[in-house]
Design a protein around this motif. Structure first.
Motif, PDB file in Angstrom:
ATOM      1  N   LEU A 125       0.837  -1.186   0.000  1.00 22.57           N
ATOM      2  CA  LEU A 125       0.000   0.000   0.000  1.00 22.57           C
ATOM      3  C   LEU A 125       0.884   1.253   0.000  1.00 22.57           C
ATOM      4  O   LEU A 125       2.107   1.163   0.021  1.00 22.57           O
ATOM      5  CB  LEU A 125      -0.938  -0.023   1.199  1.00 22.57           C
ATOM      6  CG  LEU A 125      -1.881  -1.235   1.269  1.00 22.57           C
ATOM      7  CD1 LEU A 125      -2.726  -1.183   2.534  1.00 22.57           C
ATOM      8  CD2 LEU A 125      -2.777  -1.306   0.039  1.00 22.57           C
ATOM      9  N   GLY A 126       0.245   2.414   0.010  1.00 22.19           N
ATOM     10  CA  GLY A 126       0.997   3.644  -0.165  1.00 22.19           C
ATOM     11  C   GLY A 126       1.341   4.389   1.103  1.00 22.19           C
ATOM     12  O   GLY A 126       1.838   5.514   1.042  1.00 22.19           O
ATOM     13  N   GLY A 127       1.075   3.794   2.270  1.00 25.02           N
ATOM     14  CA  GLY A 127       1.374   4.474   3.516  1.00 25.02           C
ATOM     15  C   GLY A 127       0.264   5.427   3.933  1.00 25.02           C
ATOM     16  O   GLY A 127      -0.699   5.660   3.201  1.00 25.02           O
ATOM     17  N   THR A 128       0.404   5.987   5.133  1.00 25.36           N
ATOM     18  CA  THR A 128      -0.577   6.928   5.672  1.00 25.36           C
ATOM     19  C   THR A 128       0.043   8.314   5.720  1.00 25.36           C
ATOM     20  O   THR A 128       1.161   8.483   6.201  1.00 25.36           O
ATOM     21  CB  THR A 128      -1.045   6.496   7.074  1.00 25.36           C
ATOM     22  OG1 THR A 128      -1.596   5.170   6.989  1.00 25.36           O
ATOM     23  CG2 THR A 128      -2.115   7.439   7.604  1.00 25.36           C
ATOM     24  N   TRP A 129      -0.726   9.296   5.237  1.00 25.08           N
ATOM     25  CA  TRP A 129      -0.217  10.653   5.064  1.00 25.08           C
ATOM     26  C   TRP A 129      -1.182  11.652   5.699  1.00 25.08           C
ATOM     27  O   TRP A 129      -2.392  11.415   5.757  1.00 25.08           O
ATOM     28  CB  TRP A 129      -0.091  10.983   3.579  1.00 25.08           C
ATOM     29  CG  TRP A 129       0.835  10.073   2.829  1.00 25.08           C
ATOM     30  CD1 TRP A 129       0.589   8.784   2.438  1.00 25.08           C
ATOM     31  CD2 TRP A 129       2.151  10.378   2.362  1.00 25.08           C
ATOM     32  NE1 TRP A 129       1.662   8.267   1.772  1.00 25.08           N
ATOM     33  CE2 TRP A 129       2.639   9.227   1.697  1.00 25.08           C
ATOM     34  CE3 TRP A 129       2.954  11.510   2.428  1.00 25.08           C
ATOM     35  CZ2 TRP A 129       3.893   9.182   1.114  1.00 25.08           C
ATOM     36  CZ3 TRP A 129       4.205  11.476   1.836  1.00 25.08           C
ATOM     37  CH2 TRP A 129       4.670  10.316   1.196  1.00 25.08           C
ATOM     38  N   LEU A 130      -0.629  12.755   6.126  1.00 29.86           N
ATOM     39  CA  LEU A 130      -1.419  13.844   6.707  1.00 29.86           C
ATOM     40  C   LEU A 130      -1.175  15.119   5.923  1.00 29.86           C
ATOM     41  O   LEU A 130      -0.025  15.489   5.663  1.00 29.86           O
ATOM     42  CB  LEU A 130      -1.031  14.063   8.170  1.00 29.86           C
ATOM     43  CG  LEU A 130      -1.580  15.327   8.851  1.00 29.86           C
ATOM     44  CD1 LEU A 130      -3.102  15.250   9.008  1.00 29.86           C
ATOM     45  CD2 LEU A 130      -0.904  15.540  10.206  1.00 29.86           C
ATOM     46  N   HIS A 131      -2.272  15.783   5.543  1.00 29.85           N
ATOM     47  CA  HIS A 131      -2.151  17.130   4.979  1.00 29.85           C
ATOM     48  C   HIS A 131      -2.723  18.108   5.990  1.00 29.85           C
ATOM     49  O   HIS A 131      -3.905  18.073   6.325  1.00 29.85           O
ATOM     50  CB  HIS A 131      -2.900  17.253   3.647  1.00 29.85           C
ATOM     51  CG  HIS A 131      -2.531  18.501   2.891  1.00 29.85           C
ATOM     52  ND1 HIS A 131      -3.009  19.748   3.245  1.00 29.85           N
ATOM     53  CD2 HIS A 131      -1.699  18.690   1.820  1.00 29.85           C
ATOM     54  CE1 HIS A 131      -2.502  20.648   2.411  1.00 29.85           C
ATOM     55  NE2 HIS A 131      -1.708  20.030   1.540  1.00 29.85           N
ATOM     56  N   LEU A 132      -1.859  18.954   6.518  1.00 29.37           N
ATOM     57  CA  LEU A 132      -2.228  19.946   7.526  1.00 29.37           C
ATOM     58  C   LEU A 132      -1.564  21.258   7.122  1.00 29.37           C
ATOM     59  O   LEU A 132      -0.366  21.283   6.832  1.00 29.37           O
ATOM     60  CB  LEU A 132      -1.741  19.492   8.903  1.00 29.37           C
ATOM     61  CG  LEU A 132      -2.171  20.294  10.118  1.00 29.37           C
ATOM     62  CD1 LEU A 132      -3.686  20.239  10.311  1.00 29.37           C
ATOM     63  CD2 LEU A 132      -1.476  19.752  11.372  1.00 29.37           C
ATOM     64  N   GLY A 133      -2.340  22.324   7.093  1.00 29.37           N
ATOM     65  CA  GLY A 133      -1.829  23.598   6.582  1.00 29.37           C
ATOM     66  C   GLY A 133      -0.464  23.975   7.104  1.00 29.37           C
ATOM     67  O   GLY A 133       0.437  24.349   6.340  1.00 29.37           O
ATOM     68  N   ALA A 134      -0.250  23.865   8.420  1.00 24.38           N
ATOM     69  CA  ALA A 134       1.015  24.303   9.016  1.00 24.38           C
ATOM     70  C   ALA A 134       2.183  23.410   8.624  1.00 24.38           C
ATOM     71  O   ALA A 134       3.340  23.853   8.599  1.00 24.38           O
ATOM     72  CB  ALA A 134       0.875  24.342  10.536  1.00 24.38           C
ATOM     73  N   LEU A 135       1.907  22.147   8.339  1.00 25.25           N
ATOM     74  CA  LEU A 135       2.984  21.210   8.023  1.00 25.25           C
ATOM     75  C   LEU A 135       3.289  21.135   6.534  1.00 25.25           C
ATOM     76  O   LEU A 135       4.360  20.671   6.142  1.00 25.25           O
ATOM     77  CB  LEU A 135       2.624  19.804   8.511  1.00 25.25           C
ATOM     78  CG  LEU A 135       2.594  19.570  10.021  1.00 25.25           C
ATOM     79  CD1 LEU A 135       2.178  18.137  10.309  1.00 25.25           C
ATOM     80  CD2 LEU A 135       3.951  19.850  10.642  1.00 25.25           C
ATOM     81  N   ALA A 136       2.340  21.558   5.702  1.00 27.14           N
ATOM     82  CA  ALA A 136       2.489  21.363   4.260  1.00 27.14           C
ATOM     83  C   ALA A 136       3.792  21.927   3.700  1.00 27.14           C
ATOM     84  O   ALA A 136       4.491  21.242   2.933  1.00 27.14           O
ATOM     85  CB  ALA A 136       1.278  21.935   3.526  1.00 27.14           C
ATOM     86  N   PRO A 137       4.190  23.162   4.044  1.00 30.11           N
ATOM     87  CA  PRO A 137       5.450  23.673   3.468  1.00 30.11           C
ATOM     88  C   PRO A 137       6.668  22.838   3.851  1.00 30.11           C
ATOM     89  O   PRO A 137       7.571  22.622   3.031  1.00 30.11           O
ATOM     90  CB  PRO A 137       5.542  25.091   4.048  1.00 30.11           C
ATOM     91  CG  PRO A 137       4.135  25.456   4.385  1.00 30.11           C
ATOM     92  CD  PRO A 137       3.506  24.185   4.853  1.00 30.11           C
ATOM     93  N   MET A 138       6.702  22.349   5.102  1.00 31.88           N
ATOM     94  CA  MET A 138       7.836  21.520   5.538  1.00 31.88           C
ATOM     95  C   MET A 138       7.821  20.160   4.849  1.00 31.88           C
ATOM     96  O   MET A 138       8.877  19.604   4.524  1.00 31.88           O
ATOM     97  CB  MET A 138       7.800  21.349   7.051  1.00 31.88           C
ATOM     98  CG  MET A 138       8.089  22.612   7.830  1.00 31.88           C
ATOM     99  SD  MET A 138       8.129  22.318   9.617  1.00 31.88           S
ATOM    100  CE  MET A 138       6.380  22.128   9.959  1.00 31.88           C
ATOM    101  N   ALA A 139       6.619  19.608   4.622  1.00 34.67           N
ATOM    102  CA  ALA A 139       6.515  18.297   3.983  1.00 34.67           C
ATOM    103  C   ALA A 139       7.151  18.308   2.604  1.00 34.67           C
ATOM    104  O   ALA A 139       7.740  17.304   2.173  1.00 34.67           O
ATOM    105  CB  ALA A 139       5.049  17.884   3.885  1.00 34.67           C
ATOM    106  N   ARG A 140       7.075  19.422   1.926  1.00 34.95           N
ATOM    107  CA  ARG A 140       7.625  19.499   0.575  1.00 34.95           C
ATOM    108  C   ARG A 140       9.147  19.370   0.557  1.00 34.95           C
ATOM    109  O   ARG A 140       9.741  19.107  -0.490  1.00 34.95           O
ATOM    110  CB  ARG A 140       7.202  20.814  -0.081  1.00 34.95           C
ATOM    111  CG  ARG A 140       5.691  20.929  -0.289  1.00 34.95           C
ATOM    112  CD  ARG A 140       5.312  22.191  -1.049  1.00 34.95           C
ATOM    113  NE  ARG A 140       3.872  22.273  -1.203  1.00 34.95           N
ATOM    114  CZ  ARG A 140       3.066  23.013  -0.428  1.00 34.95           C
ATOM    115  NH1 ARG A 140       3.608  23.751   0.538  1.00 34.95           N
ATOM    116  NH2 ARG A 140       1.772  23.023  -0.614  1.00 34.95           N
ATOM    117  N   HIS A 141       9.784  19.556   1.718  1.00 30.07           N
ATOM    118  CA  HIS A 141      11.247  19.505   1.784  1.00 30.07           C
ATOM    119  C   HIS A 141      11.766  18.269   2.516  1.00 30.07           C
ATOM    120  O   HIS A 141      12.957  18.180   2.804  1.00 30.07           O
ATOM    121  CB  HIS A 141      11.781  20.767   2.470  1.00 30.07           C
ATOM    122  CG  HIS A 141      11.423  22.028   1.739  1.00 30.07           C
ATOM    123  ND1 HIS A 141      12.011  22.402   0.557  1.00 30.07           N
ATOM    124  CD2 HIS A 141      10.501  22.992   2.023  1.00 30.07           C
ATOM    125  CE1 HIS A 141      11.499  23.527   0.123  1.00 30.07           C
ATOM    126  NE2 HIS A 141      10.573  23.919   1.006  1.00 30.07           N
TER     127      HIS A 141
END
Length: 296
Positions: free
Chosen positions: A273-289
């Motif tokens: 499977l593809g794993g479990t992911w969270l999209h949260l406004g405050a974390l989104a910019p950091m997730a991209r890096h």
């Protein structure tokens, strides 16, 4: 066409009917830019202590593989911005990360069992599994098949087993609700020895796919290889009803190595499977890096 695909249980119409009957309706979202890019996903809204109100997409979206890859960039067109938890299916981790999704659980693997002609299914089995099936077919077991009732002993056994072994799955009450909301699509296969139940399993049908939802065997049932016989009966029945794939659930080699061998011995194939992911406004910019090694 989406209807021709094997849709996992949490994304099926049958699961949506179950949730609606339980007073927790799912929200269906679709994208249909053209026939090859039809996508759909069902969203469950919940209230968690950590995030407050959030949305969950489990084992989705579903659709053509090529069309899934740009979904991470476009899902917010159908969403109001609240926190999103995604149990991903079929999407590239780098696309999810670039879209601001944060990995919170590494991918699990499940066992998917192809269904077809009896000879083909037998040939795909591991030799030891086939030998145990042959022994079970000779054993003095009475095997029956019937629709699930809300008071079946298998539901109580599953509740006790989950508590004792410390695992979490769909509560037995959801299986009972599924049976009530989808008549004829929740089937129990039961084995008895000398009049006493020694094993049972529950199969939920949804489209061209079906899911082994619950299984329980006593010590006597294990001695007689009753679960091999029951699963074989379920495979034949499901294939006869037009199902092409049976989902045997998670492969957990660390805590249940014996069960992993049992599932793969049927001829099932591991599917990551593809794993479990969270999209949260405050974390989104950091997730991209995030470094790519955290995706695996």
């Amino acid at each position: 066409m989406i209807d021709s695909l094997a849709v996992p249980l949490p994304q099926s119409d049958e699961f949506a009917a179950t949730c609606a009957a339980m007073g927790q309706p799912l929200r269906l979202c679709c994208r249909e830019s053209h026939e090859r890019e039809r996508l759909r996903w069902q969203v469950q809204s919940r209230r968690l202590r950590v995030f407050g109100r959030d949305d969950l997409i489990s084992r989705g979206p579903v659709g053509e593989a090529d069309a899934l890859q740009d979904w991470p960039d476009r899902w917010r067109q159908w969403h109001d911005g609240r926190p999103m938890i995604l149990n991903a299916e079929g999407m590239a981790p780098d696309r999810l990360r670039a879209a601001g999704f944060w990995p919170i659980m590494t991918p699990a693997s499940i066992a998917l069992l192809p269904l077809g002609e009896e000879a083909e299914m037998r040939a795909a089995m591991a030799q030891k599994w086939r030998n145990r099936l042959n022994a079970a077919l000779r054993a003095p077991l009475k095997v029956t098949r019937h629709a699930l009732g809300g008071d079946h002993w298998l539901l109580r056994a599953e509740q006790t087993q989950a508590r004792d072994k410390g695992y979490r799955g769909l509560p037995p009450g959801v299986s009972a609700a599924f049976a009530a909301a989808n008549p004829g699509k929740a089937t129990v296969f039961e084995a008895r020895h000398r009049g006493q139940p020694v094993a049972a399993l529950l199969i939920l049908s949804h489209g061209v796919m079906c899911t082994w939802q619950i299984g329980h065997s006593t010590a006597e049932g294990r001695r007689l290889n009753a679960m091999n016989r029951l699963l074989w009966a379920a495979m034949i029945h499901a294939a006869g009803r037009g199902h092409r794939v049976m989902d045997l659930g998670t492969l957990n080699a660390r805590d249940a190595a014996g069960l992993v061998h049992f599932k793969l011995g049927t001829g099932a194939r591991p599917h990551r499977l593809g794993g479990t992911w969270l999209h949260l406004g405050a974390l989104a910019p950091m997730a991209r890096h995030l470094p790519a090694r955290l995706m695996h």
